[in-house]
Design a protein around this motif. Sequence first.
Motif, short mmCIF file in Angstrom:
data_model
loop_
_atom_site.label_atom_id
_atom_site.label_comp_id
_atom_site.label_asym_id
_atom_site.label_seq_id
_atom_site.Cartn_x
_atom_site.Cartn_y
_atom_site.Cartn_z
N SER A 157 7.54 15.06 -11.43
CA SER A 157 8.02 13.71 -11.12
C SER A 157 9.10 13.68 -10.05
O SER A 157 9.14 12.76 -9.23
CB SER A 157 8.57 13.06 -12.40
OG SER A 157 7.56 12.90 -13.36
N TYR A 190 8.77 12.68 -6.28
CA TYR A 190 8.73 11.26 -5.93
C TYR A 190 10.13 10.69 -5.78
O TYR A 190 10.38 9.82 -4.95
CB TYR A 190 7.96 10.48 -7.01
CG TYR A 190 6.48 10.74 -6.99
CD1 TYR A 190 5.64 10.04 -6.12
CD2 TYR A 190 5.92 11.68 -7.84
CE1 TYR A 190 4.28 10.28 -6.10
CE2 TYR A 190 4.56 11.93 -7.83
CZ TYR A 190 3.74 11.22 -6.96
OH TYR A 190 2.39 11.46 -6.94
N GLY A 247 10.31 11.62 -1.98
CA GLY A 247 9.75 10.31 -1.68
C GLY A 247 10.81 9.26 -1.51
O GLY A 247 11.20 8.90 -0.39
N PHE A 271 7.95 4.04 -3.30
CA PHE A 271 8.63 5.06 -4.07
C PHE A 271 9.67 4.46 -5.02
O PHE A 271 9.91 5.03 -6.10
CB PHE A 271 9.25 6.10 -3.15
CG PHE A 271 8.23 7.00 -2.53
CD1 PHE A 271 7.54 7.92 -3.29
CD2 PHE A 271 7.94 6.94 -1.17
CE1 PHE A 271 6.59 8.77 -2.73
CE2 PHE A 271 6.99 7.77 -0.60
CZ PHE A 271 6.31 8.69 -1.39
N GLU A 278 7.83 3.70 -8.16
CA GLU A 278 7.53 4.89 -8.96
C GLU A 278 8.78 5.44 -9.64
O GLU A 278 8.73 5.85 -10.80
CB GLU A 278 6.89 5.97 -8.07
CG GLU A 278 6.64 7.30 -8.76
CD GLU A 278 5.71 7.23 -9.97
OE1 GLU A 278 5.68 8.20 -10.74
OE2 GLU A 278 5.01 6.21 -10.15
#
Length: 290
Positions: A153, A156, A160, A179, A182
């Motif tokens: 994870s 991200y 990201g 992003f 997310e």
Amino acid sequence: MTDPKPYEPPKVWTWDKESGGTFASINRPIAGATHEKALPVGKHPFQLYSQGTPNGVKVTVMLEELLAAGHDAEYDAWLISIGKGDQFGSGFVGANPNSKIPALVDHTGAEPVRVFESASILMHLAEKFGAFLPASGPARTETLNWLFWQMGSAPYLGGGFGHFYAYAPEKWEYPINRFAMEVKRQLDVLDRHLADNEWMAGGDYSIADMAIWPWYGGLVKGWQYGAAEFLDVASYTNVVEWAERIYARPAVKRGRMVNRTAGDPATQLHERHDASDFELRTQDKLDAAE
């Protein structure tokens, strides 16, 4: 005034210029060393080569927690300055061919053992000392579930969201929105889980907490990317409370100082070779002695 022409990817991508933004000079599409440089080796069984980024903090927190629990986990922590390209030295590439911090060399056996990738280092130390990771059964599986959730994870969050929100040469709405969505979903995953659990694995404090806290704990404490208000991190109350529980641990405070090169000089311990270094060799004291 006309809109700029949309980007059209070439048939074959080639690297002909840096993309700009923070850290652009240290990114390249090839692996391997750029220069010869041996790694230093200190007196302790564990030699850590790292910098105080979230991935580096995972390991220094683990080592400090092991020491606090009475284990013989003494270590030397050497600074690898990624902004200067230290990770591309031949010695570091030998310790981690992926040229990413942290890297650990374990000298406790007949031959040195290199360990790279932060989760691998946490597991290596946990299994060596029988600490912070259940030996078997559902509790072990749940700990590893969350450890590898973090590993999958956090790109991200860091690569990201962090890149496009804080480090890219320009602000672009699409990637920031993509992003941010997310990251907020990940925070919601954590918040829902922590509503019913004091620690990530549901039982005791573990390497899952140590892995997740430097990224997501740092985010809700306002240390990451200047994005706390933007992401409304205060609304994830269970994550905030969990982050504070972990930061209250003395070993965590020490671990966060090691190989740190930014922020308050009193919290920066560029290299750690002895427990007394936290009192005697923080950057503010070195500066005052000059």
